[in-house]
Design a protein around this motif. Sequence first.
Motif: not given
Length: 83
Positions: A4-5, A44-49, A55-57, A63-64
């Motif tokens: 993620g990032t 800030r956004w957090t991208l996880t999988w 999943v971008a939160e 959540i997107v």
Amino acid sequence: MQLGTRWTSGEKPPAAVPVALHAQIAAVERLLPADQLAHQPTPRWTLTWLEGRPVAELDTGVIVSLDADGQAVVRKDDEDEFA
């Protein structure tokens, strides 16, 4: 393995963020109240999988993610995504 990032809202999403999420991320950011952001840190956004899907939160709880058909879906973290 997919890592993620994190990135600040209003900035261009990093290359790790699938293009399929970009339009909905931008739509969410347009709805952020400018006057509220002036008095608080920029969210800030957090991208996880999750199960291979991105999943971008946002720090605000929005959540997107992609549904099973590959369509971007927007929800709040307190909503049941299967409802």
